[in-house]
Design an enzyme around this catalytic site. Structure first.
Site, PDB file in Angstrom:
ATOM      1  N   ASP A   1     -17.234  13.851   9.045  1.00 21.59           N
ATOM      2  CA  ASP A   1     -17.341  13.377   7.664  1.00 21.59           C
ATOM      3  C   ASP A   1     -18.481  12.361   7.551  1.00 21.59           C
ATOM      4  O   ASP A   1     -18.299  11.268   7.034  1.00 21.59           O
ATOM      5  CB  ASP A   1     -16.008  12.787   7.205  1.00 21.59           C
TER       6      ASP A   1
ATOM      7  N   GLY B   1     -10.047   8.343  -0.677  1.00 21.84           N
ATOM      8  CA  GLY B   1      -9.540   9.681  -0.936  1.00 21.84           C
ATOM      9  C   GLY B   1      -8.168   9.887  -0.322  1.00 21.84           C
ATOM     10  O   GLY B   1      -7.261  10.344  -0.980  1.00 21.84           O
TER      11      GLY B   1
ATOM     12  N   LYS C   1      -6.577  -0.517   6.666  1.00 21.18           N
ATOM     13  CA  LYS C   1      -6.580   0.803   6.040  1.00 21.18           C
ATOM     14  C   LYS C   1      -5.154   1.304   5.908  1.00 21.18           C
ATOM     15  O   LYS C   1      -4.416   1.378   6.881  1.00 21.18           O
ATOM     16  CB  LYS C   1      -7.391   1.751   6.915  1.00 21.18           C
TER      17      LYS C   1
ATOM     18  N   THR D   1      -6.453   3.708   1.194  1.00 14.63           N
ATOM     19  CA  THR D   1      -7.052   2.562   0.521  1.00 14.63           C
ATOM     20  C   THR D   1      -7.326   1.504   1.583  1.00 14.63           C
ATOM     21  O   THR D   1      -6.522   1.329   2.501  1.00 14.63           O
ATOM     22  CB  THR D   1      -6.101   1.980  -0.546  1.00 14.63           C
ATOM     23  N   VAL D   2      -8.446   0.832   1.453  1.00 20.40           N
ATOM     24  CA  VAL D   2      -8.799  -0.189   2.422  1.00 20.40           C
ATOM     25  C   VAL D   2      -8.736  -1.558   1.749  1.00 20.40           C
ATOM     26  O   VAL D   2      -9.243  -1.733   0.639  1.00 20.40           O
ATOM     27  CB  VAL D   2     -10.208   0.063   3.009  1.00 20.40           C
TER      28      VAL D   2
ATOM     29  N   LEU E   1     -10.832  -3.016  -1.041  1.00 17.67           N
ATOM     30  CA  LEU E   1     -12.258  -2.859  -0.735  1.00 17.67           C
ATOM     31  C   LEU E   1     -12.746  -1.493  -1.180  1.00 17.67           C
ATOM     32  O   LEU E   1     -13.901  -1.306  -1.507  1.00 17.67           O
ATOM     33  CB  LEU E   1     -12.498  -2.998   0.764  1.00 17.67           C
TER      34      LEU E   1
END
Ligand SMILES: *[C@@H]1O[C@H](CO)[C@@H](O)[C@H](O)[C@H]1NC(C)=O
Ligand SMILES: *[C@@H]1O[C@H](CO)[C@@H](O)[C@H](O)[C@H]1NC(C)=O
Ligand SMILES: *[C@@H]1O[C@H](CO)[C@@H](O)[C@H](O)[C@H]1NC(C)=O
Ligand SMILES: *[C@@H]1O[C@H](CO)[C@@H](O)[C@H](O)[C@H]1NC(C)=O
Length: 398
Positions: A218, A102, A120, A105-106, A98
């Site tokens: 963030d 950074g 995730k 990875t999802v 998806l």
């Protein structure tokens, strides 16, 4: 970035073992903490969202619909086996990816019970990552808010890899819609952007109101997802930290994203809840302009969107900033609302944190702008020559 590190992901080293040991301790402690919070926070966020997809096995281990009085065991995070998640994501198949955040990875996954989830996977399973991971689990599994992405659970700490399982939010990020892969759909009309701003502010104000305080750290359009009805869901608490009540700031190594980072951070290496307000100011400017927070293709003085916005607003050149698609020039109601939101972004982007409003104040101001907009919109639609027609509305309200 980061995809090149794939080889490192599976590496299991001594640090993990130490990390896991410490992790279990932290985990137990945090469950107790969560319980304490919940008692304190009971029902503060209003109605818990009911998700018919959540099966009974899940209900045993979380408090989604549960009664806080049932005991601390109801506040543990549900554990998914590594094998189960491997199968759910088609063995982390590239076609299930998806996004790449950074440091993770999802993947999109489908559990055996039918739930679609986002899994995730963190790149480096070193000690720091595990700490961050457990931090994320600890925080998120305590939080219930309609504008925050729900964490369903994770792999057990002793698992060969640490994976987080989130609620799947189907329609991409605000960044995708504003200037990314979905921008050509032109789905984000002004009223939708207005409500996305409000819902994001709701989520952040909720985080800031929790005791002990949670700073997101963030906030950016890449971390704000939208569901089918374009309701906002704030994601990625990987950089969040629990903040002790007696401290007004926390000092840590630099985190956050260029273009969104509080300028005061570089002076005193402190992130406060006002740092989130600054980042949220950048999000507001993106909603107004559909421009990237940092764009090397712009001329030097305008690479940073926040500086560009401040300059344009100070010089009464707002029309140069606004996305022409929104109708700033043709629709007086939209023009007024955009101008007010720009003023709000301007005060959020103040260099000195004392000058910035609190998230709660930001939320109130946004609601005020929206209600004024709706009042004017209603009076305008009474006149036959109204420029305001066809205001899109969504099927449901949160
Ligand atoms: C990944 O998924 C695609 C499409 O479902 C499939 O064709 C491919 O064989 C898969 N790759 C691996 C390595 O399993
Ligand atoms: C949102 O996602 C759903 C499910 O993937 C899809 O059916 C729908 O068309 C999407 N809507 C938009 C506006 O992208
Ligand atoms: C989003 O945009 C696409 C393409 O323009 C359109 O087909 C879809 O109906 C839109 N969705 C909504 C909810 O407006
Ligand atoms: C930010 O934190 C300070 C100190 O903890 C608190 O007094 C203030 O109310 C918080 N602001 C917001 C917007 O939550």
């Amino acid at each position: 970035m980061g995809v090149t590190n794939k080889g490192r992901r599976n590496k299991i080293n001594k640090h993990i073992l130490i990390g896991v040991g410490v992790g279990i301790g932290v985990f137990l402690l945090s469950s107790a903490l969560c319980f304490a919070w919940h008692r304190h926070q009971k029902r503060r966020e209003g109605s818990p969202s009911s998700n018919p997809l959540i099966g009974s096995s899940y209900a045993e281990t979380t408090s989604r619909r549960g009664d806080p009085e049932l005991g601390s065991t109801t506040f543990q995070t549900h554990f998914f086996s590594y094998q189960e998640l491997q199968e759910a994501t088609n063995y982390f198949n590239v076609s299930n990816e998806l996004g790449d955040g950074g440091y993770s990875t999802v993947y999109k996954g489908k559990l055996k019970d039918g739930r679609t989830v986002a899994v995730k996977r963190l790149y480096n399973n070193n000690y720091k990552r595990i700490e961050q991971f457990l931090n994320e689990v600890k925080i998120l599994s305590c939080l219930r808010h309609q504008n925050l992405v729900t964490l369903y659970g994770c792999t057990p700490p002793e698992s060969q890899e640490l994976l987080l399982v989130y609620e799947f939010i189907p329609n991409g990020t605000i960044a995708d819609h504003l200037h990314g892969s979905r921008s050509n759909q032109k789905n984000l009309t002004w009223p939708l952007r207005m409500s996305i701003a409000i819902e994001t502010a709701e989520a952040l104000a909720y985080l800031h109101a929790i005791d002990p305080l949670i700073i997101h750290r963030d906030v950016k359009t890449n971390n704000i997802l939208v569901d089918n009805n374009f309701h906002a869901k704030v994601a990625d608490f990987g950089l969040s930290k629990l903040c002790p009540t007696d401290a007004t700031h926390i000092s840590t190594a630099p985190q956050g994203t260029p273009g969104y980072l509080d300028p005061e951070y570089h002076q005193c290496f402190q992130l406060t809840n006002k740092s989130d307000v600054y980042s949220f100011g950048v999000v507001l400017v993106e909603l107004i302009s559909s421009k990237l927070a940092v764009d090397l293709k712009r001329q030097t003085s305008e690479i940073n969107l926040a500086s560009m916005a401040i300059h344009k607003i100070e010089n009464c050149e707002l029309e140069q900033l606004v996305d022409p698609f929104l109708g700033y020039q043709s629709n007086m109601v939209v023009k007024m609302a955009i101008s007010q939101m720009a003023q709000l972004a301007f005060i959020c982007l103040q260099g000195e944190k004392e000058m910035r409003p609190t998230m709660k104040e930001v939320l109130e101001m946004l609601k005020d702008i929206e209600s004024k907009m709706q009042i004017h919109q209603n009076t305008e639609t009474l006149s036959p020559n109204s420029v305001v027609d066809n205001w899109p509305s969504r099927g449901s309200t949160p």
